[in-house]
Scaffold this active site. Structure first.
Site, mmCIF file in Angstrom:
data_model
loop_
_atom_site.group_PDB
_atom_site.id
_atom_site.type_symbol
_atom_site.label_atom_id
_atom_site.label_comp_id
_atom_site.label_asym_id
_atom_site.label_seq_id
_atom_site.Cartn_x
_atom_site.Cartn_y
_atom_site.Cartn_z
ATOM 1 N N GLY A 23 -5.347 -1.580 -5.216
ATOM 2 C CA GLY A 23 -6.543 -0.888 -4.732
ATOM 3 C C GLY A 23 -7.637 -1.785 -4.177
ATOM 4 O O GLY A 23 -8.803 -1.387 -4.144
ATOM 5 N N ASN A 25 -8.121 -2.653 -1.046
ATOM 6 C CA ASN A 25 -8.668 -2.026 0.167
ATOM 7 C C ASN A 25 -9.555 -0.834 -0.191
ATOM 8 O O ASN A 25 -10.569 -0.603 0.458
ATOM 9 C CB ASN A 25 -7.543 -1.606 1.112
ATOM 10 C CG ASN A 25 -7.082 -2.775 1.964
ATOM 11 O OD1 ASN A 25 -7.819 -3.238 2.835
ATOM 12 N ND2 ASN A 25 -5.897 -3.285 1.674
ATOM 13 N N ARG A 76 9.227 16.293 -2.411
ATOM 14 C CA ARG A 76 8.068 15.867 -1.629
ATOM 15 C C ARG A 76 7.175 17.037 -1.248
ATOM 16 O O ARG A 76 5.945 16.948 -1.258
ATOM 17 C CB ARG A 76 8.545 15.198 -0.338
ATOM 18 C CG ARG A 76 8.521 13.720 -0.408
ATOM 19 C CD ARG A 76 9.101 13.101 0.843
ATOM 20 N NE ARG A 76 9.972 12.011 0.452
ATOM 21 C CZ ARG A 76 9.550 10.795 0.126
ATOM 22 N NH1 ARG A 76 8.292 10.490 0.202
ATOM 23 N NH2 ARG A 76 10.387 9.878 -0.266
ATOM 24 N N MET A 101 2.139 4.014 -1.300
ATOM 25 C CA MET A 101 3.521 3.657 -0.967
ATOM 26 C C MET A 101 4.478 4.849 -1.040
ATOM 27 O O MET A 101 5.581 4.729 -1.563
ATOM 28 C CB MET A 101 3.984 2.515 -1.871
ATOM 29 C CG MET A 101 3.184 1.232 -1.673
ATOM 30 S SD MET A 101 3.087 0.782 0.076
ATOM 31 C CE MET A 101 2.745 -0.954 -0.005
ATOM 32 N N ARG A 102 4.054 5.996 -0.509
ATOM 33 C CA ARG A 102 4.938 7.162 -0.420
ATOM 34 C C ARG A 102 4.983 7.616 1.019
ATOM 35 O O ARG A 102 3.926 7.709 1.660
ATOM 36 C CB ARG A 102 4.382 8.354 -1.221
ATOM 37 C CG ARG A 102 4.278 8.190 -2.676
ATOM 38 C CD ARG A 102 5.519 8.438 -3.449
ATOM 39 N NE ARG A 102 6.166 9.716 -3.268
ATOM 40 C CZ ARG A 102 7.449 9.903 -3.565
ATOM 41 N NH1 ARG A 102 8.181 8.908 -4.006
ATOM 42 N NH2 ARG A 102 8.006 11.083 -3.411
ATOM 43 N N HIS A 120 -2.022 -1.446 7.516
ATOM 44 C CA HIS A 120 -0.715 -2.104 7.401
ATOM 45 C C HIS A 120 -0.910 -3.602 7.615
ATOM 46 O O HIS A 120 -1.623 -4.009 8.537
ATOM 47 C CB HIS A 120 0.246 -1.524 8.447
ATOM 48 C CG HIS A 120 1.611 -2.112 8.374
ATOM 49 N ND1 HIS A 120 2.528 -1.741 7.406
ATOM 50 C CD2 HIS A 120 2.213 -3.066 9.112
ATOM 51 C CE1 HIS A 120 3.639 -2.437 7.572
ATOM 52 N NE2 HIS A 120 3.477 -3.255 8.595
ATOM 53 N N ASP A 156 4.582 3.645 10.202
ATOM 54 C CA ASP A 156 3.903 2.479 10.807
ATOM 55 C C ASP A 156 3.923 2.510 12.337
ATOM 56 O O ASP A 156 3.928 1.459 12.987
ATOM 57 C CB ASP A 156 4.529 1.156 10.319
ATOM 58 C CG ASP A 156 4.446 0.998 8.801
ATOM 59 O OD1 ASP A 156 3.514 1.568 8.194
ATOM 60 O OD2 ASP A 156 5.322 0.333 8.223
ATOM 61 N N ALA A 184 -8.837 -10.187 5.854
ATOM 62 C CA ALA A 184 -9.107 -9.501 7.128
ATOM 63 C C ALA A 184 -9.030 -7.983 6.934
ATOM 64 O O ALA A 184 -9.829 -7.229 7.493
ATOM 65 C CB ALA A 184 -8.117 -9.963 8.191
ATOM 66 N N GLU A 185 -8.082 -7.530 6.109
ATOM 67 C CA GLU A 185 -7.956 -6.085 5.845
ATOM 68 C C GLU A 185 -9.262 -5.535 5.279
ATOM 69 O O GLU A 185 -9.726 -4.466 5.659
ATOM 70 C CB GLU A 185 -6.818 -5.816 4.845
ATOM 71 C CG GLU A 185 -5.439 -6.139 5.372
ATOM 72 C CD GLU A 185 -4.338 -5.750 4.387
ATOM 73 O OE1 GLU A 185 -4.394 -4.664 3.795
ATOM 74 O OE2 GLU A 185 -3.399 -6.555 4.199
HETATM 75 C C1 GAR Z 1 -2.239 -4.027 1.517
HETATM 76 O O1 GAR Z 1 -1.923 -5.310 1.984
HETATM 77 C C2 GAR Z 1 -1.850 -2.970 2.524
HETATM 78 O O2 GAR Z 1 -2.043 -3.375 3.847
HETATM 79 C C3 GAR Z 1 -0.392 -2.795 2.223
HETATM 80 O O3 GAR Z 1 -0.302 -2.843 0.826
HETATM 81 C C4 GAR Z 1 -1.356 -3.652 0.322
HETATM 82 C C5 GAR Z 1 -2.118 -2.856 -0.703
HETATM 83 O O4 GAR Z 1 -3.051 -3.667 -1.336
HETATM 84 N N1 GAR Z 1 0.108 -1.567 2.741
HETATM 85 C C6 GAR Z 1 1.323 -1.423 3.235
HETATM 86 O O5 GAR Z 1 2.150 -2.309 3.241
HETATM 87 C C7 GAR Z 1 1.622 -0.043 3.792
HETATM 88 N N2 GAR Z 1 2.787 -0.079 4.604
HETATM 89 P P1 GAR Z 1 -4.284 -3.018 -2.096
HETATM 90 O O6 GAR Z 1 -3.697 -1.976 -3.050
HETATM 91 O O7 GAR Z 1 -4.912 -4.154 -2.818
HETATM 92 O O8 GAR Z 1 -5.176 -2.394 -1.066
#
Ligand code: GAR
Length: 229
Positions: A23, A25, A76, A101-102, A120, A156, A184-185
């Site tokens: 979490g 992000n 689902r 991640m679903r 992503h 994606d 960067a995210e």
């Molecule tokens: C992040 O790097 C995000 O970009 C990636 O999972 C991580 C989650 O980190 N997402 C994917 O790969 C989606 N395809 P976080 O839980 O610390 O935000």
């Protein structure tokens, strides 16, 4: 005070963040949304995993949270039916996937067309799916980064809202590259959500539309940034 066009603010967009794990992000979005002039508020954090560390963080920080454990649903469609009810009840305008991640069914994605964002950890359309940093290192790219995009039925592959680039350094491992991209995210996602929440970027047919603001257009720099090396 007399209300002039400058002082009348559009109501903040109500955002639900969906997580599955750490979490970080989500934390970046929550932090950005604390600013009084940020155009969105985090109305709800939903995790499909009860043990997600991000869920505990959100609870500790007083955010409204909900666990929707996907394993408790027959399929689902049932899971997403419950998710949809919650989002409607909470009057959610925008959904931000943050390490969720679903995969979503095409029906659910269509319902949230142009209103559901994902981050992503690669410069899409390169390196879709998992293990993006391993993929980047194996391909030998000199620049990698992250992408915020609208979610479309194909994984994606949705229209790109914003991107940030970081250098790939000779000594990088997947872990060091992941850490650089993650920083960067954390900058990019709040910027991208802000642009969408202000309707400066929206989905028009299957591509991105930039709203023109004044004679200059939007500040496109808000939708991308590049390595400083
Ligand atoms: C992040 O790097 C995000 O970009 C990636 O999972 C991580 C989650 O980190 N997402 C994917 O790969 C989606 N395809 P976080 O839980 O610390 O935000």
């Amino acid at each position: 005070m007399t209300q002039t066009p400058e002082t009348i603010r559009a109501p903040k967009k109500r955002v639900a963040i969906l997580i599955s794990g750490r979490g970080s992000n989500m934390q970046a979005l929550v932090t950005a949304a604390r600013a009084p002039d940020y155009p969105a508020e985090i109305a709800l954090v939903i995790s499909n995993r009860p043990e997600a560390p991000g869920l505990a963080w959100a609870k500790e920080h007083g955010l409204p949270t909900l666990t929707l454990d996907h394993q408790l649903y027959e399929n689902r469609e049932h899971f997403e039916g419950q998710l949809q009810s919650v989002l409607e009840m909470s009057k959610i305008d925008l959904v931000a996937l943050a390490g969720f991640m679903r995969l979503m069914t095409p029906g659910f994605v269509e319902r949230w067309r142009g209103r559901m964002l994902n981050i992503h950890p690669s410069l899409l359309p390169l390196f879709k799916g998992l293990r993006t940093h391993e993929q980047a290192l194996a391909a030998g790219v000199r620049i990698s980064g992250c992408t915020v995009h609208f979610v479309s039925p194909e994984m994606d592959a949705g229209p790109i809202i914003a991107q940030a680039a970081v250098p790939v350094l000779p000594a990088d491992t997947p872990e060091t590259l992941a850490a650089r991209v993650l920083e960067a995210e954390h900058r990019l996602y709040p910027q991208a959500l802000s642009l969408v929440a202000q309707d400066q970027i929206s989905l028009n047919a299957d591509s991105i539309a930039f709203q023109r603001v004044g004679s200059e257009g939007i500040n496109h720099a808000d939708a991308l940034f590049s390595p400083s090396l």
